[in-house]
Write an enzyme that holds these catalytic residues in place. Sequence first.
Site, PDB file in Angstrom:
ATOM      1  N   HIS A 166       0.855  -1.190   0.000  1.00 42.21           N
ATOM      2  CA  HIS A 166       0.000   0.000   0.000  1.00 42.21           C
ATOM      3  C   HIS A 166       0.889   1.237   0.000  1.00 42.21           C
ATOM      4  CE1 HIS A 166      -3.882  -1.938   1.804  1.00 42.21           C
ATOM      5  NE2 HIS A 166      -3.360  -2.671   0.838  1.00 42.21           N
ATOM      6  N   GLU A 195       0.988   3.825   1.883  1.00 43.50           N
ATOM      7  CA  GLU A 195       1.500   4.202   3.201  1.00 43.50           C
ATOM      8  C   GLU A 195       2.682   3.336   3.608  1.00 43.50           C
ATOM      9  OE1 GLU A 195      -3.109   4.331   3.617  1.00 43.50           O
ATOM     10  OE2 GLU A 195      -1.634   3.348   2.350  1.00 43.50           O
ATOM     11  N   CYS A 205      -6.082   1.885   5.931  1.00 45.07           N
ATOM     12  CA  CYS A 205      -6.710   0.643   6.383  1.00 45.07           C
ATOM     13  C   CYS A 205      -6.087   0.214   7.719  1.00 45.07           C
ATOM     14  CB  CYS A 205      -6.515  -0.448   5.330  1.00 45.07           C
ATOM     15  SG  CYS A 205      -4.803  -1.029   5.188  1.00 45.07           S
ATOM     16  N   CYS A 250      -2.234  -0.516   7.529  1.00 45.16           N
ATOM     17  CA  CYS A 250      -1.422   0.700   7.453  1.00 45.16           C
ATOM     18  C   CYS A 250      -1.469   1.485   8.757  1.00 45.16           C
ATOM     19  CB  CYS A 250      -1.877   1.554   6.279  1.00 45.16           C
ATOM     20  SG  CYS A 250      -1.553   0.756   4.677  1.00 45.16           S
TER      21      CYS A 250
END
Length: 168
Positions: free
Chosen positions: A55, A57, A85, A88
């Site tokens: 992801h 992040e 999410c 993260c």
Amino acid sequence: MNEYNDDYWMRQALNLAMRAQEEGEVPVGALLVLDNQVIGEGWNRPIGRHDPTAHAEIMALRQGGAVLQNYRLLNATLYVTLEPCVMCAGAMIHSRIRRLVYGATDEKTGAAGSLVDILRHPGMNHQIEIVSGVLAEECAATISNFFRLRREQKKALKQAQRIDKDPE
């Protein structure tokens, strides 16, 4: 006056989101800033990297850790175009960032207050300042447009497949 230039950095994160979109990924971008310097950047790459943890992040946090040569990213601010999410959010807590600034909320998987609030859970050993809604309309439009286009492409593909199956 705010010591942070949240709009400026969020625009940079939106540019990174476009990189994700160019690669066929969900357009989410993230930028890790410390002392007004970028120390990490990322954009969604789980499809291309075959990595569910890739992801935006996580990519930015990893790069920031490498730059600082430390997994603790004290006093850093993470700018993300979409509410993080659970995975993260957990990585942010472990990295000890100071602030999270995000654009669009994510009602389905958001872990900074929309679905759940991991970052402000009283049992967590580190609390993160959260600023939400920075350039929210632009961030939300980026994602909405991506999925609208993807739906249109799927519809066109199905229509083309029907035409191929039913020759006149």
